[in-house]
Design an enzyme around this catalytic site. Structure first.
Site, PDB file in Angstrom:
ATOM      1  CE  LYS A 162      -3.016   3.087   0.508  1.00  0.00           C
ATOM      2  NZ  LYS A 162      -4.418   3.250   0.663  1.00  0.00           N
ATOM      3  CB  CYS A 213      -3.771   8.771   0.538  1.00  0.00           C
ATOM      4  SG  CYS A 213      -5.436   8.611   1.153  1.00  0.00           S
TER       5      CYS A 213
HETATM    6  N1  SAJ Z   1      -2.441  14.667  -8.815  1.00  0.00           N
HETATM    7  C1  SAJ Z   1      -1.633  15.388  -9.687  1.00  0.00           C
HETATM    8  N2  SAJ Z   1      -1.376  14.858 -10.929  1.00  0.00           N
HETATM    9  C2  SAJ Z   1      -1.903  13.669 -11.314  1.00  0.00           C
HETATM   10  C3  SAJ Z   1      -2.712  12.933 -10.427  1.00  0.00           C
HETATM   11  C4  SAJ Z   1      -2.966  13.467  -9.190  1.00  0.00           C
HETATM   12  O1  SAJ Z   1      -1.146  16.464  -9.362  1.00  0.00           O
HETATM   13  O2  SAJ Z   1      -1.652  13.276 -12.462  1.00  0.00           O
HETATM   14  C5  SAJ Z   1      -2.727  15.204  -7.481  1.00  0.00           C
HETATM   15  C6  SAJ Z   1      -4.220  15.421  -7.238  1.00  0.00           C
HETATM   16  O3  SAJ Z   1      -4.647  16.641  -7.753  1.00  0.00           O
HETATM   17  C7  SAJ Z   1      -4.270  15.368  -5.728  1.00  0.00           C
HETATM   18  C8  SAJ Z   1      -3.204  14.329  -5.379  1.00  0.00           C
HETATM   19  O4  SAJ Z   1      -2.365  14.234  -6.517  1.00  0.00           O
HETATM   20  O5  SAJ Z   1      -3.916  16.603  -5.145  1.00  0.00           O
HETATM   21  C9  SAJ Z   1      -3.730  12.974  -5.028  1.00  0.00           C
HETATM   22  O6  SAJ Z   1      -4.826  12.623  -5.866  1.00  0.00           O
HETATM   23  P1  SAJ Z   1      -5.000  11.168  -6.490  1.00  0.00           P
HETATM   24  O7  SAJ Z   1      -6.222  11.171  -7.327  1.00  0.00           O
HETATM   25  O8  SAJ Z   1      -3.743  10.761  -7.153  1.00  0.00           O
HETATM   26  O9  SAJ Z   1      -5.125  10.210  -5.244  1.00  0.00           O
HETATM   27  P2  SAJ Z   1      -6.001  10.174  -3.881  1.00  0.00           P
HETATM   28  O10 SAJ Z   1      -5.153  10.715  -2.788  1.00  0.00           O
HETATM   29  O11 SAJ Z   1      -7.356  10.749  -4.047  1.00  0.00           O
HETATM   30  O12 SAJ Z   1      -6.151   8.573  -3.711  1.00  0.00           O
HETATM   31  C10 SAJ Z   1      -4.968   7.797  -3.661  1.00  0.00           C
HETATM   32  C11 SAJ Z   1      -5.141   6.602  -4.626  1.00  0.00           C
HETATM   33  N3  SAJ Z   1      -3.861   5.904  -4.753  1.00  0.00           N
HETATM   34  C12 SAJ Z   1      -3.339   5.612  -5.955  1.00  0.00           C
HETATM   35  O13 SAJ Z   1      -3.873   5.920  -6.995  1.00  0.00           O
HETATM   36  C13 SAJ Z   1      -2.057   4.854  -5.948  1.00  0.00           C
HETATM   37  C14 SAJ Z   1      -6.222   5.660  -4.081  1.00  0.00           C
HETATM   38  O14 SAJ Z   1      -6.305   4.492  -4.893  1.00  0.00           O
HETATM   39  C15 SAJ Z   1      -5.906   5.266  -2.639  1.00  0.00           C
HETATM   40  O15 SAJ Z   1      -6.912   4.418  -2.100  1.00  0.00           O
HETATM   41  C16 SAJ Z   1      -5.868   6.541  -1.819  1.00  0.00           C
HETATM   42  O16 SAJ Z   1      -4.791   7.356  -2.323  1.00  0.00           O
HETATM   43  C17 SAJ Z   1      -5.629   6.170  -0.375  1.00  0.00           C
HETATM   44  O17 SAJ Z   1      -6.609   6.197   0.402  1.00  0.00           O
HETATM   45  O18 SAJ Z   1      -4.509   5.786  -0.019  1.00  0.00           O
END
Ligand code: SAJ
Length: 416
Positions: free
Chosen positions: A214, A268
């Protein structure tokens, strides 16, 4: 529902616990959801969710009305305990497992021979074993797998939640699940439970491996975003359009770079890499560097806004979006929020905030006379500088002519 798993007690009714409780109740399990917040408990018992997530309200209402979901402040006897409490980090970025300790304390008095406990909370490596040890201290009358092996009366496993806010109810059922047991029997027992409601594959391993998996998933995403952010800064320096570079680079069959942005938020991805750094500080050089890059992004955006605002005598700056990512209300660890707070503190000018997913402004912004929450039209009408911080769908379709003559900083590449 399989015999032996009728009663489920979910400890922690947050973003993962409440949807899981609602899904299980709708599948016919008898579910008690436990939370330390009295307000959450009473809302759930009234059939309401205490946060917004597609379809969750309907699910909770149906489950409570059918008498299969109730919330309480104390744990009750059950066949399965799911632990879905938060694991934040401390001010010095060490994992804070105090909520997990409290969860163990609340489960211990109602624990019975044959029970299964699954920790879904993101956890530093070794936490499932520690959880078993905490329980064994309080319940010397029961046997536990860390000490008594395969034959233990209580079974413990770690199965990290992997759901994406905004798609939680879908992903809870569809995603593959990693299930790490404290013994092989614990893993099989936990898999038999998840197979009753998960359509994805259940992948069995040991607890320490599952814990690290994870952390690795979220650190990988953090590092990939950091790479994109670094490239965007390189492009700024060289006067090249980063979005064009990344679009073209991603046409290579083995390149898949994520999107740059104003930084990484949420509870996360901005937190979990620190759990790896804490347990292996000398080895996690890249993971730490990625965190630094992403944490520096909000101030990089602030510097750009300052520069743009200089062109105007009394600048009015429209900041579009406050949440940590698109189309949700959640603003925890949000880089957008940090940017707006910094601009307000700096007294950069009049700030107009547009956030279609929030009712009002969060504290301390709500008390700042220089910051007003307005709708999109009003902001575009009045602003000299427009800063797009979150790629909400509501911002995508605006008439680009409305940006003419304004300084535009599009941190998400939504309008390019
Ligand atoms: N972000 C970027 N660029 C991207 C993708 C995301 O800047 O290309 C930013 C988003 O705007 C945000 C942050 O990253 O600020 C996180 O967003 P996210 O959509 O990547 O992830 P979370 O935090 O909403 O959810 C993540 C997910 N983990 C992965 O994709 C590996 C989710 O599957 C997990 O369950 C969750 O963390 C968790 O609870 O750990």
């Amino acid at each position: 529902m399989t015999p032996g798993f009728e009663r489920v007690c979910v400890i922690g009714l947050g973003y993962v616990g409440l949807p899981t409780a609602a899904i299980l109740a709708n599948r016919g399990f008898h579910v008690v959801g436990v939370d330390v917040k009295a307000e959450t408990v009473s809302m759930v018992n009234e059939g309401r969710a205490h946060f917004t997530e597609p379809d969750l309200d309907v699910m909770v209402r149906g489950a409570v009305a059918a008498g299969r979901l109730r919330a309480a402040e104390a744990a009750d006897h059950a066949d399965v305990f799911l632990v879905t409490v938060p694991t934040p980090f401390t001010a010095d970025r060490k994992p804070d497992v105090s909520f997990l300790r409290s969860a163990a304390q609340s489960i211990a008095p109602v624990l019975d021979d044959g029970n299964l406990i699954v920790i879904e909370s993101t956890s530093p490596v070794g936490t499932t074993q520690a959880f078993s040890e905490w329980l064994a201290e309080v319940r010397p009358d029961l046997s536990f797998p860390h000490r008594d092996g395969e034959g233990a009366q209580v079974r413990l496993a770690h199965s990290p939640e992997r759901v994406l806010p905004g798609r939680i109810l879908v992903e809870l059922v569809q995603n593959d699940r990693v299930i790490g047991g404290l013994s092989a029997r614990c893993a099989r027992h936990a898999a038999a439970f998840y197979e009753t409601f998960v359509n994805g594959e259940c992948l069995l391993t040991d607890a320490r491996t599952a814990e690290l998996v994870k952390l690795v998933e979220n650190s990988y995403r953090d590092a990939n975003i950091a790479f994109a952010n670094e490239i965007s800064m390189v492009c700024d320096r060289l006067g090249i359009d980063a979005w064009e570079v990344l679009r073209l680079a991603n046409r290579h069959p083995r390149v898949d770079i994520l999107k740059p942005g104003p930084g990484v938020g949420g509870h996360c991805i901005a937190v979990d890499p620190w759990f790896i750094i804490d347990s292996a500080p000398d080895e996690s050089v890249l993971i730490r560097a990625a965190r630094r890059v992403n944490d520096a992004m909000p101030m990089h955006v602030v510097a750009k806004v300052r520069e743009a605002a200089k062109r105007f005598d009394s600048p009015r700056v429209a900041c579009l979006g406050l949440s940590y990512k698109a189309d949700i209300e959640d603003a925890r660890e949000s880089p957008a929020l940090r940017i707006v707070e910094t601009l307000a503190r700096d007294g950069i000018g009049e700030i107009l905030v547009v956030e279609p997913h929030a009712g009002g402004l969060p504290a301390p912004l709500d008390a700042d006379p220089g910051v007003t929450k307005v709708d999109l039209d009003a902001a575009l009408e009045a602003a000299h500088v427009v800063v797009l911080l979150v790629d909400h769908r509501a911002f995508a379709g605006i008439d680009r002519a409305r940006l003419d003559g304004k300084a535009v900083i599009d941190t998400r590449g939504l309008w390019r």
